[in-house]
Design a protein around this motif. Sequence first.
Motif, PDB file in Angstrom:
ATOM      1  N   MET A   1       0.836  -1.208   0.000  1.00 29.95           N
ATOM      2  CA  MET A   1       0.000   0.000   0.000  1.00 29.95           C
ATOM      3  C   MET A   1       0.873   1.261   0.000  1.00 29.95           C
ATOM      4  SD  MET A   1      -3.200  -0.708  -0.183  1.00 29.95           S
ATOM      5  CE  MET A   1      -3.976   0.780   0.395  1.00 29.95           C
ATOM      6  N   LYS A   2       1.934   1.269   0.799  1.00 21.88           N
ATOM      7  CA  LYS A   2       2.833   2.434   0.844  1.00 21.88           C
ATOM      8  C   LYS A   2       3.500   2.644  -0.510  1.00 21.88           C
ATOM      9  CE  LYS A   2       3.943   2.389   5.766  1.00 21.88           C
ATOM     10  NZ  LYS A   2       4.995   2.156   6.772  1.00 21.88           N
ATOM     11  N   SER A   3       3.949   1.550  -1.103  1.00 24.87           N
ATOM     12  CA  SER A   3       4.597   1.655  -2.414  1.00 24.87           C
ATOM     13  C   SER A   3       3.622   2.172  -3.456  1.00 24.87           C
ATOM     14  CB  SER A   3       5.139   0.294  -2.856  1.00 24.87           C
ATOM     15  OG  SER A   3       6.114  -0.164  -1.967  1.00 24.87           O
ATOM     16  N   THR A   4       2.381   1.668  -3.429  1.00 21.36           N
ATOM     17  CA  THR A   4       1.369   2.104  -4.385  1.00 21.36           C
ATOM     18  C   THR A   4       1.067   3.589  -4.210  1.00 21.36           C
ATOM     19  OG1 THR A   4       0.404  -0.101  -4.341  1.00 21.36           O
ATOM     20  CG2 THR A   4      -0.962   1.650  -5.236  1.00 21.36           C
TER      21      THR A   4
ATOM     22  N   ASP B   1       1.519   9.105  -6.095  1.00 23.37           N
ATOM     23  CA  ASP B   1       1.908  10.503  -5.850  1.00 23.37           C
ATOM     24  C   ASP B   1       2.936  10.971  -6.881  1.00 23.37           C
ATOM     25  OD1 ASP B   1       0.223  10.601  -3.678  1.00 23.37           O
ATOM     26  OD2 ASP B   1       1.816  10.282  -2.173  1.00 23.37           O
ATOM     27  N   ASN B   2       3.906  10.136  -7.190  1.00 25.64           N
ATOM     28  CA  ASN B   2       4.923  10.512  -8.189  1.00 25.64           C
ATOM     29  C   ASN B   2       4.307  10.677  -9.573  1.00 25.64           C
ATOM     30  OD1 ASN B   2       7.078  10.619  -6.407  1.00 25.64           O
ATOM     31  ND2 ASN B   2       7.636   8.467  -6.734  1.00 25.64           N
ATOM     32  N   VAL B   3       3.390   9.790  -9.931  1.00 27.39           N
ATOM     33  CA  VAL B   3       2.737   9.901 -11.237  1.00 27.39           C
ATOM     34  C   VAL B   3       1.917  11.185 -11.292  1.00 27.39           C
ATOM     35  CG1 VAL B   3       0.979   8.870 -12.736  1.00 27.39           C
ATOM     36  CG2 VAL B   3       2.770   7.439 -11.760  1.00 27.39           C
ATOM     37  N   ALA B   4       1.228  11.534 -10.186  1.00 26.01           N
ATOM     38  CA  ALA B   4       0.433  12.763 -10.139  1.00 26.01           C
ATOM     39  C   ALA B   4       1.343  13.983 -10.294  1.00 26.01           C
ATOM     40  CB  ALA B   4      -0.354  12.836  -8.838  1.00 26.01           C
ATOM     41  N   GLN B   5       2.499  13.969  -9.646  1.00 25.90           N
ATOM     42  CA  GLN B   5       3.436  15.093  -9.776  1.00 25.90           C
ATOM     43  C   GLN B   5       3.966  15.194 -11.201  1.00 25.90           C
ATOM     44  OE1 GLN B   5       6.456  14.488  -6.812  1.00 25.90           O
ATOM     45  NE2 GLN B   5       5.118  15.053  -5.096  1.00 25.90           N
TER      46      GLN B   5
END
Length: 141
Positions: free
Chosen positions: A118-121, A126-130
Amino acid sequence: MNAIRSEKVESTEVDSNLDAVTEVEAGIRDFVRNDVAYLRRPAPGMPSSAATATALEPSTEATVNNVNSLIQRVAGTSLSEIENLISELESLRELLHAEGQRVQREISGYAQLSQAAMKSTRMIADNVAQWKLAADGLRNS
């Protein structure tokens, strides 16, 4: 603490079972002695001399001893089977306890793995959104 408590319960159960077996054996002995007591008494019309009574007594005692030995053999077989069953149940209990601990470890490992996933996902999302915001910013400029 559960192991100590269960051992105390088992020793109490074994003591009560032993008492019950002893009581049953005593009852059977009394029954057999009462059942063959008529052999010790002289029949009506027969002389009640001491010699006749003592002549019947050894055979009666032999009969009682034979019945007692038969009961002891039968009870001994049953007791050994019960003891074998108890030892099998104890080993089964140990196996179930070990398997329960293993399942608890597996569940704990699964929970930790699930939390890490879950943390990795979340980090990836978050990185994809940024990156998407950065790409939209570059397109608009």
